[in-house]
Motif scaffolding. Structure first.
Motif, PDB file in Angstrom:
ATOM      1  N   ASP A   8       0.814  -1.219   0.000  1.00 18.87           N
ATOM      2  CA  ASP A   8       0.000   0.000   0.000  1.00 18.87           C
ATOM      3  C   ASP A   8       0.845   1.266   0.000  1.00 18.87           C
ATOM      4  OD1 ASP A   8       0.975   0.048   2.576  1.00 18.87           O
ATOM      5  OD2 ASP A   8      -0.982   0.133   3.568  1.00 18.87           O
ATOM      6  N   GLY A   9       2.117   1.153  -0.428  1.00 18.73           N
ATOM      7  CA  GLY A   9       2.978   2.321  -0.467  1.00 18.73           C
ATOM      8  C   GLY A   9       2.859   3.122  -1.741  1.00 18.73           C
ATOM      9  N   GLN A  10       2.329   2.522  -2.795  1.00 16.26           N
ATOM     10  CA  GLN A  10       2.215   3.237  -4.060  1.00 16.26           C
ATOM     11  C   GLN A  10       0.830   2.959  -4.667  1.00 16.26           C
ATOM     12  OE1 GLN A  10       4.302   5.376  -5.743  1.00 16.26           O
ATOM     13  NE2 GLN A  10       5.717   5.463  -3.998  1.00 16.26           N
ATOM     14  N   HIS A  11       0.777   2.410  -5.880  1.00 16.73           N
ATOM     15  CA  HIS A  11      -0.484   2.323  -6.612  1.00 16.73           C
ATOM     16  C   HIS A  11      -1.043   0.906  -6.712  1.00 16.73           C
ATOM     17  CE1 HIS A  11       0.141   6.476  -7.852  1.00 16.73           C
ATOM     18  NE2 HIS A  11       1.368   6.152  -8.230  1.00 16.73           N
ATOM     19  N   ASP A  12      -0.418  -0.070  -6.096  1.00 19.85           N
ATOM     20  CA  ASP A  12      -0.882  -1.450  -6.270  1.00 19.85           C
ATOM     21  C   ASP A  12      -2.349  -1.643  -5.919  1.00 19.85           C
ATOM     22  OD1 ASP A  12       1.599  -2.180  -7.182  1.00 19.85           O
ATOM     23  OD2 ASP A  12       2.273  -3.018  -5.282  1.00 19.85           O
ATOM     24  N   PRO A  13      -2.833  -1.165  -4.757  1.00 17.41           N
ATOM     25  CA  PRO A  13      -4.248  -1.416  -4.435  1.00 17.41           C
ATOM     26  C   PRO A  13      -5.219  -0.858  -5.473  1.00 17.41           C
ATOM     27  CG  PRO A  13      -3.059  -0.725  -2.474  1.00 17.41           C
ATOM     28  CD  PRO A  13      -2.128  -0.505  -3.636  1.00 17.41           C
ATOM     29  N   SER A  14      -4.978   0.364  -5.951  1.00 16.74           N
ATOM     30  CA  SER A  14      -5.897   0.945  -6.922  1.00 16.74           C
ATOM     31  C   SER A  14      -5.769   0.262  -8.282  1.00 16.74           C
ATOM     32  CB  SER A  14      -5.641   2.446  -7.050  1.00 16.74           C
ATOM     33  OG  SER A  14      -4.299   2.704  -7.430  1.00 16.74           O
ATOM     34  N   LEU A  15      -4.532  -0.120  -8.684  1.00 14.57           N
ATOM     35  CA  LEU A  15      -4.355  -0.823  -9.953  1.00 14.57           C
ATOM     36  C   LEU A  15      -5.034  -2.183  -9.925  1.00 14.57           C
ATOM     37  CD1 LEU A  15      -0.610  -0.047 -10.777  1.00 14.57           C
ATOM     38  CD2 LEU A  15      -2.629   0.881 -11.906  1.00 14.57           C
ATOM     39  N   TYR A  16      -4.863  -2.911  -8.821  1.00 19.13           N
ATOM     40  CA  TYR A  16      -5.482  -4.230  -8.708  1.00 19.13           C
ATOM     41  C   TYR A  16      -7.002  -4.118  -8.640  1.00 19.13           C
ATOM     42  CZ  TYR A  16      -0.820  -6.151  -7.670  1.00 19.13           C
ATOM     43  OH  TYR A  16       0.483  -6.540  -7.732  1.00 19.13           O
ATOM     44  N   ALA A  17      -7.498  -3.104  -7.918  1.00 12.97           N
ATOM     45  CA  ALA A  17      -8.950  -2.917  -7.828  1.00 12.97           C
ATOM     46  C   ALA A  17      -9.546  -2.594  -9.203  1.00 12.97           C
ATOM     47  CB  ALA A  17      -9.274  -1.813  -6.831  1.00 12.97           C
ATOM     48  N   ALA A  18      -8.842  -1.779  -9.976  1.00  9.20           N
ATOM     49  CA  ALA A  18      -9.327  -1.440 -11.314  1.00  9.20           C
ATOM     50  C   ALA A  18      -9.324  -2.666 -12.221  1.00  9.20           C
ATOM     51  CB  ALA A  18      -8.455  -0.337 -11.915  1.00  9.20           C
ATOM     52  N   PHE A  19      -8.279  -3.491 -12.109  1.00 12.07           N
ATOM     53  CA  PHE A  19      -8.234  -4.718 -12.897  1.00 12.07           C
ATOM     54  C   PHE A  19      -9.391  -5.642 -12.506  1.00 12.07           C
ATOM     55  CE2 PHE A  19      -6.808  -9.128 -13.471  1.00 12.07           C
ATOM     56  CZ  PHE A  19      -6.518  -9.123 -14.832  1.00 12.07           C
ATOM     57  N   ALA A  20      -9.655  -5.764 -11.199  1.00 11.79           N
ATOM     58  CA  ALA A  20     -10.752  -6.611 -10.724  1.00 11.79           C
ATOM     59  C   ALA A  20     -12.101  -6.086 -11.190  1.00 11.79           C
ATOM     60  CB  ALA A  20     -10.720  -6.707  -9.206  1.00 11.79           C
ATOM     61  N   GLU A  21     -12.231  -4.768 -11.289  1.00 11.14           N
ATOM     62  CA  GLU A  21     -13.495  -4.193 -11.770  1.00 11.14           C
ATOM     63  C   GLU A  21     -13.706  -4.511 -13.245  1.00 11.14           C
ATOM     64  OE1 GLU A  21     -15.801   0.142 -11.893  1.00 11.14           O
ATOM     65  OE2 GLU A  21     -13.861  -0.076 -10.869  1.00 11.14           O
ATOM     66  N   ARG A  22     -12.605  -4.494 -14.012  1.00 15.19           N
ATOM     67  CA  ARG A  22     -12.714  -4.818 -15.439  1.00 15.19           C
ATOM     68  C   ARG A  22     -12.896  -6.306 -15.673  1.00 15.19           C
ATOM     69  NH1 ARG A  22      -8.247  -1.359 -15.483  1.00 15.19           N
ATOM     70  NH2 ARG A  22      -6.831  -3.107 -15.849  1.00 15.19           N
ATOM     71  N   HIS A  23     -12.282  -7.123 -14.808  1.00 19.62           N
ATOM     72  CA  HIS A  23     -12.301  -8.583 -14.995  1.00 19.62           C
ATOM     73  C   HIS A  23     -12.619  -9.284 -13.669  1.00 19.62           C
ATOM     74  CE1 HIS A  23     -10.322  -7.834 -18.858  1.00 19.62           C
ATOM     75  NE2 HIS A  23      -9.407  -7.133 -18.221  1.00 19.62           N
ATOM     76  N   PRO A  24     -13.815  -9.117 -13.142  1.00 22.38           N
ATOM     77  CA  PRO A  24     -14.125  -9.716 -11.836  1.00 22.38           C
ATOM     78  C   PRO A  24     -13.995 -11.230 -11.837  1.00 22.38           C
ATOM     79  CG  PRO A  24     -16.116  -8.932 -12.923  1.00 22.38           C
ATOM     80  CD  PRO A  24     -14.964  -8.394 -13.710  1.00 22.38           C
ATOM     81  N   GLU A  25     -14.197 -11.855 -12.995  1.00 23.64           N
ATOM     82  CA  GLU A  25     -14.116 -13.314 -13.064  1.00 23.64           C
ATOM     83  C   GLU A  25     -12.680 -13.816 -13.092  1.00 23.64           C
ATOM     84  OE1 GLU A  25     -13.498 -11.880 -17.187  1.00 23.64           O
ATOM     85  OE2 GLU A  25     -14.728 -11.276 -15.464  1.00 23.64           O
ATOM     86  N   LEU A  26     -11.703 -12.919 -13.200  1.00 20.45           N
ATOM     87  CA  LEU A  26     -10.312 -13.335 -13.326  1.00 20.45           C
ATOM     88  C   LEU A  26      -9.488 -13.073 -12.071  1.00 20.45           C
ATOM     89  CD1 LEU A  26      -9.408 -12.199 -16.969  1.00 20.45           C
ATOM     90  CD2 LEU A  26     -10.242 -14.419 -16.169  1.00 20.45           C
ATOM     91  N   VAL A  27     -10.093 -12.598 -11.003  1.00 15.86           N
ATOM     92  CA  VAL A  27      -9.353 -12.270  -9.787  1.00 15.86           C
ATOM     93  C   VAL A  27      -9.788 -13.190  -8.656  1.00 15.86           C
ATOM     94  CG1 VAL A  27      -8.771 -10.486  -8.107  1.00 15.86           C
ATOM     95  CG2 VAL A  27      -9.070  -9.881 -10.515  1.00 15.86           C
ATOM     96  N   GLU A  28      -8.847 -13.973  -8.166  1.00 17.49           N
ATOM     97  CA  GLU A  28      -9.092 -14.871  -7.029  1.00 17.49           C
ATOM     98  C   GLU A  28      -9.070 -14.101  -5.719  1.00 17.49           C
ATOM     99  OE1 GLU A  28      -9.481 -18.683  -5.037  1.00 17.49           O
ATOM    100  OE2 GLU A  28      -9.849 -17.979  -7.089  1.00 17.49           O
ATOM    101  N   SER A  29      -8.072 -13.260  -5.523  1.00 18.50           N
ATOM    102  CA  SER A  29      -7.961 -12.463  -4.299  1.00 18.50           C
ATOM    103  C   SER A  29      -6.907 -11.380  -4.509  1.00 18.50           C
ATOM    104  CB  SER A  29      -7.594 -13.334  -3.090  1.00 18.50           C
ATOM    105  OG  SER A  29      -6.368 -14.025  -3.320  1.00 18.50           O
ATOM    106  N   ILE A  30      -6.974 -10.365  -3.654  1.00 17.22           N
ATOM    107  CA  ILE A  30      -5.991  -9.283  -3.646  1.00 17.22           C
ATOM    108  C   ILE A  30      -5.351  -9.250  -2.273  1.00 17.22           C
ATOM    109  CG2 ILE A  30      -5.641  -6.787  -3.827  1.00 17.22           C
ATOM    110  CD1 ILE A  30      -8.030  -6.689  -5.735  1.00 17.22           C
ATOM    111  N   LEU A  31      -4.046  -9.382  -2.213  1.00 17.34           N
ATOM    112  CA  LEU A  31      -3.311  -9.408  -0.944  1.00 17.34           C
ATOM    113  C   LEU A  31      -2.396  -8.193  -0.889  1.00 17.34           C
ATOM    114  CD1 LEU A  31      -2.303 -13.193  -0.872  1.00 17.34           C
ATOM    115  CD2 LEU A  31      -4.431 -12.124  -0.078  1.00 17.34           C
TER     116      LEU A  31
END
Length: 368
Positions: free
Chosen positions: A293-316
């Motif tokens: 959570d020091g840079q952009h990973d959470p927002s990048l991963y959240a955006a990817f999950a929003e575009r492809h909800p069926e392709l994301v198992e989890s975000i750690l």
């Protein structure tokens, strides 16, 4: 070495220049870099310097393989390609980082590749990067591609072919996710270039164990390390991961320096493009996305999950300490919107791998 004919021609992806393909004229910094590369390259050729290849770790599926490398000039006194060494060979690790940053690239050179019993001809881009997608049939597992510019300077590059039965994969950030350097982000390039002893880098507690447990939980799981770091530090990062027990896998790095549109390439864009490319390459794989959570990973991963909800198992998400947050972006708190939560796939946060493992166990995503 004989080069058979005819050769197949691969689709060589010059993606590092794609951002400015639609502009009329490249950025002045890119033009200046091109002039520098031509002048220095011409001088080195007159001094009889040779072309050498730095191989990277590629990946693929049953029908395609992505082969990655960089074309460089090397002194004729160099008897062997110092890049083409086993990852477990630590004898010269203390002197390699600075060489990777001071070497001169050889743009637009023709490179030959042999993989899966076939031969291909591709060209490097303006940064000397070879990024070739080859139409080739390979069995699951690790293969080796042979690359050369002229007979006699062959090197081998690992290519991991993901098995078709893989249903879960992992993409992991590197800096502040698997290792801690305790330096401001602008100094990471200097750190990786000159401070090359493995003991100088700290492992994030529990992360190797977490990754090993995930690999055992999902036996066919491919692991990709996605970073905004430069290809120059590939050997150093590869050794760090090996020495500290992380699962082996391709590193998806980027090339620093001017582009057709500006001084530097965008790190977030590099990560977004890489995630989309993996999603297209492996449409049946659900991804475990690991970052900090020091840079952009959470927002990048959240955006990817929003575009492809069926392709994301989890975000750690690994939570940085306040001093680490200060070094990462200048404040003591995570960036706005960096905490996982809300709708979408399972999103967990903890200060280290032990905490993330415990959270996965509490949610029934990991055996105890």
């Amino acid at each position: 070495m004989r080069i058979p004919a005819p050769l197949s021609f691969a689709r060589s992806a010059l993606r590092h220049d794609a951002a400015g393909a639609g502009s009329d004229r490249p950025h002045w910094a890119a033009r200046a870099e091109d002039v520098k590369n031509r002048l220095v390259g011409s001088t080195l050729r007159r001094l009889h310097w040779d072309l050498r290849l730095q191989p990277f770790h590629g990946y693929g599926s049953a029908t395609q393989a992505r082969v990655l490398a960089k074309v460089l000039y090397a002194s004729p006194r160099t008897s062997a390609d110092f890049h083409d060494q086993p990852v477990h060979d630590m004898r010269t690790v203390a002197v390699r980082g600075w060489r990777n940053f001071t070497s001169q690239v050889a743009p637009h050179r023709t490179v030959h590749i042999r993989l899966g019993g076939e031969e291909f001809t591709v060209r490097a881009d303006r940064s000397g990067i070879v990024d070739a997608t080859l139409e080739v049939s390979l069995s699951p597992g690790k293969h080796q591609a042979v690359l050369w510019t002229v007979p006699g300077n062959e090197v081998t590059a690992d290519v991991t072919i993901v098995p078709p039965e893989a249903r879960v994969g992992m993409v992991s950030d590197i800096d502040d996710t698997v290792m801690v350097t305790w330096l401001p982000r602008p100094l990471l390039a200097f750190w990786n270039a000159f401070v090359v002893h493995q003991s100088s880098r700290q492992v994030v507690p529990g992360m190797p164990m977490l990754y090993q447990r995930l690999a055992r939980e999902h036996p066919h799981m491919p692991v990709f390390y996605l970073s905004t770091g430069a290809w120059n530090v590939f050997p150093v990062l590869k050794r760090f991961l090996y020495r500290n027990g992380y699962p082996d896998g391709p590193l998806l790095l980027t090339d620093w320096g001017p582009t057709h549109t500006g001084f530097f390439r965008s790190g977030p864009e590099h990560k977004t493009r890489s995630l989309e490319r993996l999603a297209a390459a492996y449409p049946d794989v659900r991804w475990i996305l690991v970052g900090d959570d020091g840079q952009h990973d959470p927002s990048l991963y959240a955006a990817f999950a929003e575009r492809h909800p069926e392709l994301v198992e989890s975000i750690l998400i690994r939570q940085l300490t306040e001093p680490e947050q200060l070094l990462a972006h200048g404040t003591l708190r995570p960036l706005v919107g960096s905490s996982p939560g809300g709708r979408g796939p399972l999103a967990l946060a903890a200060p280290n791998g032990h905490g993330l493992l415990a959270a996965l166990q509490r949610h029934g995503r990991m055996s105890r």
